[in-house]
Every structure is written in structure tokens, then in C-alpha cells.
Scaffold this active site. Structure first.
Site, mmCIF file in Angstrom:
data_model
loop_
_atom_site.group_PDB
_atom_site.id
_atom_site.type_symbol
_atom_site.label_atom_id
_atom_site.label_comp_id
_atom_site.label_asym_id
_atom_site.label_seq_id
_atom_site.Cartn_x
_atom_site.Cartn_y
_atom_site.Cartn_z
ATOM 1 C CG ASN A 59 -1.721 1.247 1.373
ATOM 2 O OD1 ASN A 59 -1.831 2.023 0.426
ATOM 3 N ND2 ASN A 59 -2.294 1.445 2.542
ATOM 4 C CE LYS B 24 0.206 3.311 4.673
ATOM 5 N NZ LYS B 24 0.191 3.396 6.102
ATOM 6 C CG HIS C 219 -5.767 1.692 5.079
ATOM 7 N ND1 HIS C 219 -5.294 2.653 5.944
ATOM 8 C CD2 HIS C 219 -4.763 0.795 4.926
ATOM 9 C CE1 HIS C 219 -4.049 2.351 6.286
ATOM 10 N NE2 HIS C 219 -3.696 1.227 5.678
ATOM 11 C CD GLU D 45 -2.756 5.324 6.727
ATOM 12 O OE1 GLU D 45 -2.737 5.410 5.491
ATOM 13 O OE2 GLU D 45 -1.831 4.800 7.388
ATOM 14 C CD GLU E 293 -3.638 -2.818 7.206
ATOM 15 O OE1 GLU E 293 -2.529 -3.071 6.740
ATOM 16 O OE2 GLU E 293 -4.214 -1.737 7.019
ATOM 17 N N GLY F 130 2.312 2.024 10.681
ATOM 18 C CA GLY F 130 3.221 3.161 10.546
ATOM 19 C C GLY F 130 3.883 3.582 11.847
ATOM 20 C CB SER G 28 5.199 -1.941 11.862
ATOM 21 O OG SER G 28 4.742 -0.615 12.032
HETATM 22 C C1 PEP Z 1 -0.767 -0.091 6.000
HETATM 23 O O1 PEP Z 1 -0.916 1.108 5.874
HETATM 24 O O2 PEP Z 1 -1.598 -0.858 5.515
HETATM 25 C C2 PEP Z 1 0.394 -0.573 6.740
HETATM 26 C C3 PEP Z 1 0.394 -1.806 7.149
HETATM 27 O O3 PEP Z 1 1.411 0.339 6.962
HETATM 28 P P1 PEP Z 1 2.835 0.034 7.653
HETATM 29 O O4 PEP Z 1 3.365 -1.255 7.058
HETATM 30 O O5 PEP Z 1 3.696 1.219 7.296
HETATM 31 O O6 PEP Z 1 2.594 -0.091 9.107
#
Ligand code: PEP
Length: 252
Positions: A9, A11, A96, A98, A168, A174, A214
Site C-alpha cells: 500500500n 499511500k 483502511h 487511515e 491491521e 506506521g 509495520s
Molecule cells: C498499511 O498502511 O496498511 C500498513 C500496514 O502500513 P505500515 O506497514 O507502514 O505499518
């Protein structure tokens, strides 16, 4: 059979030329070690058309990061699932955290987006997961159950089989914090049990559940080794071909 999937992803990162270089880097780095894994990249909307062309003929598939639920009309700034499908994109990320946090996405809109994606033949990558306070107060099971009930379980068995789920934990996105492999397995197993209770074992066993939060080259192997983890939705580490390839290779 559950598919193994690693989806990046991006973003709001990578302009067109940067994104195309990243796809080239991923394509040229894919080797036998990556066989058997579905590899997906999710560039920003403006790069999707060229990303599809760049990925054509390779193992790399393309996803959008969002969609609008209506077919067309007066929705300034929005993009419909039909438009996304028409340029050859195969997947769309829906729900998601965000989008929930910054763009008022809620169960009602997520449900409509999933329906719209399926109606157009796109595969939804449906995201759910709890925030930090919910994890700390032990409500994570309750939260994902409510999300599954409100956002996914209106689908028929035939429809739900076409969805990829991404668990998630919001506190891990992040932040550099990661769910431990045991925490990931525990909740993935719970999501699969919810699917089994609703749709039966055969359906539940056919749905890929990805971990996101992460996930990096140094922790992917342990997380992916867990029984109910079928891959990852990767944010930060999907922006460098080397790291993304290392995560895909973590399946071996
Ligand atoms: C995401 O935004 O779906 C995600 C998992 O981000 P990150 O790997 O940076 O934590």
C-alpha cells in the site's frame, strides 16, 4: 486453497516516474523464491493506468487504494469502481484505517464500496482492526467481530470468497510497533472462526487473511509462518523494492 499474498500500500507516496521505477525494481527482482505468492502494488490513482501497463505480463498485480461506491455522478474528486476496473486494475483496498480516521469512512460506506467492487469484478482487500485503547482494554476481539458483522457478513458465501481480508491493528500501522506473531495468529484464527461460523469451513478456508502493521523484512518470516496468516498488507516497507522483495521471499 488460501492464496499467499503480499500487497504493498503506497499511500500518498511516489509520483508517476518513481512508481514506475519501483514496479520495475520489483519485477526485475522477482525470482523463483517468490513463486506461489500473489504480488500486488497499490499506487495513487493518477499512476494506476501506467502501473497496469508496466506490470502487464509479470507476476505483479495492481490495486487501487480506495474507490467511491456510486457508479458515476456529481461526486467531485471521486473515482468509481467501474472506472478502476476499466483500466485493468484487479484489486481495491477498502476500509483502511487511515480512510476511517481521516475521511470519515464508516461501516455504511465500507459496505457499499465492497458491494460496488464485487459488482464490477474487482477483488476488495477489506481492512479491519482495533485501535490502541481497544487493544489495551482487551476489546480487540469484540471490535473485529463487530466490523465483520457490520461490513462483511451481508455478503453471500459466493461473494465473500472473492474478498481478501487484511487484519491491521491500527496501533501497529506506521508506528514501528508490530503485533507479535502470536497476537497476529490469535486474531487471524478468530477471524477465520467467525467466517466458519457464518459460512462454513470450506468457505473460511478459502479466504486469505493478511496481516498489516509495520511488517518488515526482519519480522515477516515469523509472522507469515503462523497457520492463519496468509501474507501481508505492507505500507512503509513496500516503498523500496529490496524490502518488499525480502518480505515476499519470507514465505520460503
Ligand atoms: C498499511 O498502511 O496498511 C500498513 C500496514 O502500513 P505500515 O506497514 O507502514 O505499518
Amino acid at each position: 486453497m488460501r492464496k499467499k499474498i503480499v500487497a504493498g500500500n503506497w499511500k500518498m507516496n511516489k509520483n508517476l516516474s518513481e512508481g514506475l521505477s519501483l514496479i520495475e525494481g520489483i519485477k526485475s527482482g522477482l525470482t523463483a523464491a517468490h513463486k506461489g505468492v500473489d504480488v500486488i502494488v497499490s499506487p495513487p490513482y493518477v499512476s494506476l493506468t501506467e502501473a497496469v501497463k508496466a506490470a502487464a505480463g509479470s507476476a505483479v498485480k495492481v490495486s487501487a487504494q480506495n474507490c467511491h461506491q456510486e457508479e458515476n455522478g456529481a461526486y467531485t474528486g471521486e473515482i468509481s469502481t467501474g472506472m478502476i476496473k476499466a483500466i485493468g486494475v484487479e484489486y481495491v483496498i477498502i476500509g483502511h484505517s487511515e480512510r476511517r480516521q481521516y475521511f470519515n469512512e464508516n461501516s455504511a460506506s465500507i459496505t457499499k464500496k465492497i458491494n460496488s467492487a464485487l459488482a464490477k469484478g474487482l477483488t476488495p482487500i477489506y481492512c479491519n482492526g482495533e485501535v490502541k485503547e481497544e487493544r489495551e482494554s482487551g476489546k480487540h476481539f469484540e471490535v473485529v467481530k463487530r466490523q465483520m458483522n457490520d461490513e462483511l457478513f451481508h455478503l453471500s458465501a459466493e461473494e465473500v470468497k472473492k474478498v481478501v481480508i487484511a487484519y491491521e491493528p491500527v496501533w501497529a500501522i506506521g508506528t514501528g510497533l508490530t503485533a507479535s506473531p502470536e497476537q497476529a495468529q490469535e486474531i487471524h484464527a478468530y477471524l477465520r472462526k467467525l467466517l466458519t461460523d457464518k459460512y462454513g469451513e470450506a468457505v473460511a478456508e478459502s479466504i486469505s487473511i493478511l496481516y498489516g502493521g509495520s511488517c518488515k523484512p526482519d519480522n515477516a518470516k515469523e509472522i507469515f509462518s503462523k497457520k492463519d496468516v496468509d501474507g501481508g498488507l505492507i505500507g512503509g516497507a513496500a516503498l523500496k523494492a529490496e524490502d518488499f522483495l525480502a518480505i515476499i521471499a519470507a514465505f520460503n
